[in-house]
Design a protein around this motif. Structure first.
Motif, PDB file in Angstrom:
ATOM      1  N   ILE A  30      -3.378   3.762  -5.678  1.00 33.06           N
ATOM      2  CA  ILE A  30      -3.166   4.122  -4.284  1.00 33.06           C
ATOM      3  C   ILE A  30      -2.614   5.546  -4.218  1.00 33.06           C
ATOM      4  O   ILE A  30      -1.757   5.923  -5.017  1.00 33.06           O
ATOM      5  N   SER A  31      -3.088   6.311  -3.265  1.00 32.17           N
ATOM      6  CA  SER A  31      -2.576   7.661  -3.052  1.00 32.17           C
ATOM      7  C   SER A  31      -1.155   7.580  -2.496  1.00 32.17           C
ATOM      8  O   SER A  31      -0.874   6.755  -1.617  1.00 32.17           O
ATOM      9  N   PRO A  32      -0.242   8.421  -2.969  1.00 32.54           N
ATOM     10  CA  PRO A  32       1.126   8.384  -2.425  1.00 32.54           C
ATOM     11  C   PRO A  32       1.190   8.790  -0.948  1.00 32.54           C
ATOM     12  O   PRO A  32       2.142   8.454  -0.265  1.00 32.54           O
ATOM     13  N   GLU A  33       0.168   9.494  -0.466  1.00 36.18           N
ATOM     14  CA  GLU A  33       0.145   9.908   0.943  1.00 36.18           C
ATOM     15  C   GLU A  33      -0.493   8.869   1.858  1.00 36.18           C
ATOM     16  O   GLU A  33      -0.602   9.097   3.062  1.00 36.18           O
ATOM     17  N   ASP A  34      -0.923   7.749   1.319  1.00 39.32           N
ATOM     18  CA  ASP A  34      -1.573   6.717   2.123  1.00 39.32           C
ATOM     19  C   ASP A  34      -0.558   6.146   3.121  1.00 39.32           C
ATOM     20  O   ASP A  34       0.482   5.623   2.728  1.00 39.32           O
ATOM     21  N   PRO A  35      -0.834   6.243   4.425  1.00 46.20           N
ATOM     22  CA  PRO A  35       0.132   5.752   5.413  1.00 46.20           C
ATOM     23  C   PRO A  35       0.273   4.227   5.428  1.00 46.20           C
ATOM     24  O   PRO A  35       1.222   3.711   6.012  1.00 46.20           O
ATOM     25  N   ARG A  36      -0.641   3.517   4.782  1.00 46.93           N
ATOM     26  CA  ARG A  36      -0.553   2.057   4.750  1.00 46.93           C
ATOM     27  C   ARG A  36       0.389   1.556   3.655  1.00 46.93           C
ATOM     28  O   ARG A  36       0.695   0.373   3.600  1.00 46.93           O
ATOM     29  N   LEU A  37       0.864   2.443   2.779  1.00 40.94           N
ATOM     30  CA  LEU A  37       1.773   2.085   1.695  1.00 40.94           C
ATOM     31  C   LEU A  37       3.189   2.494   2.070  1.00 40.94           C
ATOM     32  O   LEU A  37       3.428   3.615   2.509  1.00 40.94           O
ATOM     33  N   ARG A  38       4.126   1.564   1.908  1.00 40.55           N
ATOM     34  CA  ARG A  38       5.528   1.865   2.205  1.00 40.55           C
ATOM     35  C   ARG A  38       6.434   1.017   1.324  1.00 40.55           C
ATOM     36  O   ARG A  38       6.019  -0.030   0.808  1.00 40.55           O
ATOM     37  N   PRO A  39       7.666   1.474   1.117  1.00 37.84           N
ATOM     38  CA  PRO A  39       8.611   0.649   0.360  1.00 37.84           C
ATOM     39  C   PRO A  39       8.948  -0.615   1.140  1.00 37.84           C
ATOM     40  O   PRO A  39       8.968  -0.620   2.371  1.00 37.84           O
ATOM     41  N   ALA A  40       9.209  -1.683   0.427  1.00 37.87           N
ATOM     42  CA  ALA A  40       9.581  -2.944   1.084  1.00 37.87           C
ATOM     43  C   ALA A  40      10.982  -2.820   1.669  1.00 37.87           C
ATOM     44  O   ALA A  40      11.874  -2.219   1.073  1.00 37.87           O
ATOM     45  N   LYS A  41      11.152  -3.371   2.842  1.00 38.82           N
ATOM     46  CA  LYS A  41      12.465  -3.385   3.480  1.00 38.82           C
ATOM     47  C   LYS A  41      13.335  -4.453   2.814  1.00 38.82           C
ATOM     48  O   LYS A  41      12.830  -5.369   2.169  1.00 38.82           O
ATOM     49  N   TRP A  42      14.636  -4.353   3.011  1.00 33.51           N
ATOM     50  CA  TRP A  42      15.551  -5.281   2.338  1.00 33.51           C
ATOM     51  C   TRP A  42      15.274  -6.719   2.745  1.00 33.51           C
ATOM     52  O   TRP A  42      15.339  -7.626   1.925  1.00 33.51           O
ATOM     53  N   TRP A  43      14.962  -6.921   4.029  1.00 34.18           N
ATOM     54  CA  TRP A  43      14.733  -8.300   4.486  1.00 34.18           C
ATOM     55  C   TRP A  43      13.413  -8.844   3.960  1.00 34.18           C
ATOM     56  O   TRP A  43      13.275 -10.053   3.776  1.00 34.18           O
ATOM     57  N   GLU A  44      12.426  -7.990   3.702  1.00 33.60           N
ATOM     58  CA  GLU A  44      11.176  -8.446   3.093  1.00 33.60           C
ATOM     59  C   GLU A  44      11.413  -8.856   1.652  1.00 33.60           C
ATOM     60  O   GLU A  44      10.849  -9.839   1.172  1.00 33.60           O
ATOM     61  N   ARG A  45      12.244  -8.074   0.944  1.00 35.35           N
ATOM     62  CA  ARG A  45      12.571  -8.447  -0.442  1.00 35.35           C
ATOM     63  C   ARG A  45      13.314  -9.770  -0.493  1.00 35.35           C
ATOM     64  O   ARG A  45      13.166 -10.542  -1.432  1.00 35.35           O
ATOM     65  N   LEU A  46      14.109 -10.056   0.526  1.00 36.27           N
ATOM     66  CA  LEU A  46      14.874 -11.301   0.565  1.00 36.27           C
ATOM     67  C   LEU A  46      14.009 -12.493   0.979  1.00 36.27           C
ATOM     68  O   LEU A  46      13.930 -13.490   0.266  1.00 36.27           O
ATOM     69  N   PHE A  47      13.343 -12.386   2.121  1.00 32.51           N
ATOM     70  CA  PHE A  47      12.597 -13.521   2.668  1.00 32.51           C
ATOM     71  C   PHE A  47      11.235 -13.744   2.022  1.00 32.51           C
ATOM     72  O   PHE A  47      10.742 -14.865   1.991  1.00 32.51           O
ATOM     73  N   PHE A  48      10.610 -12.696   1.523  1.00 32.97           N
ATOM     74  CA  PHE A  48       9.278 -12.807   0.932  1.00 32.97           C
ATOM     75  C   PHE A  48       9.289 -12.575  -0.571  1.00 32.97           C
ATOM     76  O   PHE A  48       8.285 -12.175  -1.144  1.00 32.97           O
ATOM     77  N   ARG A  49      10.399 -12.830  -1.223  1.00 36.59           N
ATOM     78  CA  ARG A  49      10.505 -12.549  -2.660  1.00 36.59           C
ATOM     79  C   ARG A  49       9.483 -13.304  -3.494  1.00 36.59           C
ATOM     80  O   ARG A  49       9.051 -12.827  -4.529  1.00 36.59           O
ATOM     81  N   SER A  50       9.026 -14.454  -3.031  1.00 39.85           N
ATOM     82  CA  SER A  50       8.027 -15.206  -3.800  1.00 39.85           C
ATOM     83  C   SER A  50       6.638 -14.572  -3.694  1.00 39.85           C
ATOM     84  O   SER A  50       5.773 -14.857  -4.513  1.00 39.85           O
ATOM     85  N   ARG A  51       6.425 -13.702  -2.719  1.00 44.66           N
ATOM     86  CA  ARG A  51       5.122 -13.057  -2.560  1.00 44.66           C
ATOM     87  C   ARG A  51       4.976 -11.815  -3.437  1.00 44.66           C
ATOM     88  O   ARG A  51       3.871 -11.329  -3.634  1.00 44.66           O
TER      89      ARG A  51
END
Length: 99
Positions: A65-86
């Motif tokens: 993935i290109s680092p400039e791709d607007p569809r790519l972003r770091p996971a938010k803290w709540w996503e890491r918590l609630f969606f950790r199994s994904r």
């Protein structure tokens, strides 16, 4: 901005006749039975090269993935918590389990 081991979210655009339960931003076509929608994919960064960012899916597929791709972003803290199994486990964690 990204380092190996970071968890990221990639918003993938899909085009099918029936959006799944995780679909959002659903838009029907003007004519026909198809829908265009977005699905969030939860990936981990394997490596960062000059060509781009190599990410890995939960099932082991790799994508560049290109680092400039607007569809790519770091996971938010709540996503890491609630969606950790994904998110896939890190390669280091898998290597430790195999030893």
């Amino acid at each position: 901005m990204f380092r190996p081991g970071d968890v990221v979210v990639y918003t993938k655009t899909k085009h099918t006749t029936s959006p799944g339960p995780r679909a959002h931003d659903i838009e029907p076509e003007s004519r026909g039975e198809y829908y265009t929608y977005a699905v969030d994919k939860y990936w981990i960064v394997d490596r960062v090269d000059t060509d781009g960012i190599m990410v890995r899916t939960r099932r082991g597929k790799s994508h560049l993935i290109s680092p400039e791709d607007p569809r790519l972003r770091p996971a938010k803290w709540w996503e890491r918590l609630f969606f950790r199994s994904r998110f896939p486990t890190s390669a280091a964690a898998v290597d430790d389990c195999l030893k």
